[in-house]
Scaffold this motif. Structure first.
Motif, PDB file in Angstrom:
ATOM      1  N   LEU A   1       0.828  -1.206   0.000  1.00 14.78           N
ATOM      2  CA  LEU A   1       0.000   0.000   0.000  1.00 14.78           C
ATOM      3  C   LEU A   1       0.863   1.256   0.000  1.00 14.78           C
ATOM      4  N   THR A   2       1.977   1.241   0.722  1.00 19.74           N
ATOM      5  CA  THR A   2       2.875   2.397   0.728  1.00 19.74           C
ATOM      6  C   THR A   2       3.481   2.620  -0.642  1.00 19.74           C
ATOM      7  N   VAL A   3       3.923   1.547  -1.285  1.00 21.45           N
ATOM      8  CA  VAL A   3       4.549   1.658  -2.600  1.00 21.45           C
ATOM      9  C   VAL A   3       3.562   2.196  -3.637  1.00 21.45           C
TER      10      VAL A   3
ATOM     11  N   ALA B   1      -1.512   2.337   5.516  1.00 24.37           N
ATOM     12  CA  ALA B   1      -0.559   1.339   6.012  1.00 24.37           C
ATOM     13  C   ALA B   1      -0.058   1.713   7.400  1.00 24.37           C
ATOM     14  N   SER B   2       0.291   2.973   7.603  1.00 26.77           N
ATOM     15  CA  SER B   2       0.777   3.409   8.908  1.00 26.77           C
ATOM     16  C   SER B   2      -0.295   3.267   9.979  1.00 26.77           C
ATOM     17  N   ALA B   3      -1.535   3.575   9.636  1.00 23.94           N
ATOM     18  CA  ALA B   3      -2.621   3.464  10.617  1.00 23.94           C
ATOM     19  C   ALA B   3      -2.815   2.015  11.053  1.00 23.94           C
TER      20      ALA B   3
ATOM     21  N   LEU C   1      -6.157  -4.678   6.170  1.00 17.52           N
ATOM     22  CA  LEU C   1      -5.391  -4.105   5.061  1.00 17.52           C
ATOM     23  C   LEU C   1      -5.675  -4.833   3.755  1.00 17.52           C
ATOM     24  N   LEU C   2      -5.859  -6.148   3.816  1.00 15.83           N
ATOM     25  CA  LEU C   2      -6.160  -6.899   2.595  1.00 15.83           C
ATOM     26  C   LEU C   2      -7.499  -6.470   2.011  1.00 15.83           C
TER      27      LEU C   2
END
Length: 332
Positions: free
Chosen positions: A247-249, A256-258, A315-316
Motif C-alpha cells: 500500500l505504501t509503494v 498502512a501506517s494506521a 489491510l487486505l
C-alpha cells in the motif's frame, strides 16, 4: 483537453489517461457532465483527439528492462540476520549481548537499505515517518513480546525474560521473496493496463493477482519460518508488513501506517491491561481477564497472532479496492 493535454500526450493507451483522471478524482458522474457514460469512455475520446508525442513513446517502448540492481539490497537483511544468529549461537555472556546489539543495528541498516531500493521503495519517498517506529515495535515484540507477556502474567518480570530471535530471522530472510513478489505484482498490473478494455476490466484482473501475490509470499514465509520454530504470530506479522509495504509503494502510506499503529496499540494494551490489574483498585483485576483467557487457551503467542492477523485482514480488504484502481499502478 486543455487541462489534461500533457497527460494525454504522454499516454500510451486510453487506460493510462483513465488512470490519470481517476487519480484526480474523476468518477462516472463527473464523466456524465461531458456526455460520456463512464471515465474510460471520456478517456478514449481524449486519447483519440490529442496527438501523441511519438519520440517520447518510442523511447519508452524501446528502453530495455534494467537488470535488477536491487537484488543484493533485498538479500542483505537475510544475510545479516543469519550472521547474527550464528554469532549468538557461538558466544556466551557479555560477548553474546554485544553480538546481539551489533546484529540488531546492522539488521536495521540492512532493512532500511532494502526498502530504499527496488520494488519496496515508495515513489518519491512518500512515506509516513512514524510507520518505521510501528514496524520496529512489531519486530521487537516478535522477538521478546511473548516471553515478556508470559512473565507479566506470572507476576514478573523479575529478571531478563526469554528472547526468541527465530521469528526475526525468518522475517529477514523473507524480505527477498517479498521484494520479488512486489516486483511481479507491479509489473503484471502495469501490463494489465495495456491489455484491459476499461477500468472495471482492469480491477477484475488485478484483484486475483493481488491475492495470488499475498498467498505466494505467505507460502515462502511459512517455509522460511518452519526451521526457526516460529509460531503463527510471525506469519501474521509477515502478511501485515507485506500488505503495508504494498500500500505504501502504491500511494497509500497513511492507511498502512494506521494499520501498523493499531497493531502496536493492541499489543501494548495487552501488556498494560495485565500490569494494570495489579493495582489495588476495585475492579481493575478484571482488566486482565481477556488476555488471560486467550493465553490460557492458546498461549502467549496467540496475542500477536490475533492482533497482526486482524490488522492484515483489514489491510487486505482495503487493498483489494485501492490497489485494483488503475491510478495505483501508473508509472511516475
Amino acid at each position: 483537453m486543455h487541462r489534461h493535454r500533457e497527460l494525454c500526450e504522454r499516454a500510451v493507451d486510453p487506460l493510462e489517461v483513465a488512470a490519470g483522471l481517476e487519480a484526480q478524482g474523476f468518477t462516472d458522474r463527473t464523466a456524465a457532465r461531458y456526455r460520456h457514460r463512464d471515465v474510460f469512455s471520456l478517456a478514449e475520446e481524449l486519447y483519440a483527439r490529442v496527438p501523441r508525442r511519438p519520440e517520447e513513446v518510442r523511447v519508452a517502448e524501446d528502453r530495455p528492462e534494467p537488470v535488477a540492481p536491487w537484488a543484493l539490497a533485498v538479500l542483505a537483511p537475510g544475510a545479516v540476520a543469519a550472521l547474527a544468529w550464528l554469532g549468538l549461537a557461538l558466544t556466551h555472556g557479555p560477548v553474546r549481548a554485544a553480538v546481539g546489539a551489533a546484529g540488531a543495528l546492522a539488521l536495521g541498516g540492512a532493512l532500511f537499505l532494502a526498502v530504499r531500493h527496488g520494488p519496496l521503495r515508495a515513489p518519491g519517498g512518500r512515506t509516513v515517518p512514524a510507520a518505521r517506529l510501528w514496524a520496529l515495535w512489531l519486530l521487537a515484540y516478535a522477538v521478546g513480546g511473548d516471553g515478556l507477556l508470559a512473565e507479566v502474567l506470572t507476576g514478573g518480570p523479575d529478571d531478563l525474560w526469554e528472547l526468541t530471535p527465530g521469528p526475526l530471522l525468518g522475517l529477514a530472510l523473507a524480505v527477498a521473496p517479498a521484494a520479488w513478489c512486489a516486483h511481479l505484482f507491479a509489473r503484471r498490473a502495469r501490463r494489465r493496463i495495456a491489455d484491459s478494455r476499461g477500468l472495471a476490466d482492469f480491477a477484475a484482473a488485478v484483484r486475483p493477482l493481488l491475492l495470488g501475490t499475498v498467498s505466494l509470499q505467505l507460502l515462502a514465509l511459512a517455509a522460511l519460518l518452519l526451521p526457526t520454530g516460529a509460531g503463527p504470530g510471525a506469519l501474521a506479522l509477515g502478511a501485515l508488513l507485506l500488505l503495508a509495504r504494498l500500500l505504501t509503494v502504491h500511494g497509500h502510506p497513511e492507511t498502512a501506517s494506521a494499520a501498523l499503529a493499531a497493531a502496536c496499540a493492541a499489543e501494548v494494551l495487552a501488556l498494560a491491561s495485565v500490569l494494570s490489574s495489579r493495582l489495588p483498585v476495585p475492579g481493575f483485576d478484571a482488566l486482565a481477564v481477556p488476555v488471560r483467557a486467550v493465553t490460557d487457551a492458546w498461549g502467549p503467542g496467540a496475542v500477536p497472532t490475533l492482533v497482526c492477523g486482524a490488522a492484515a485482514l483489514g489491510l487486505l480488504a482495503h487493498a483489494t479496492g485501492s490497489l485494483a484502481r488503475a491510478s495505483a499502478h501508473t508509472t511516475p
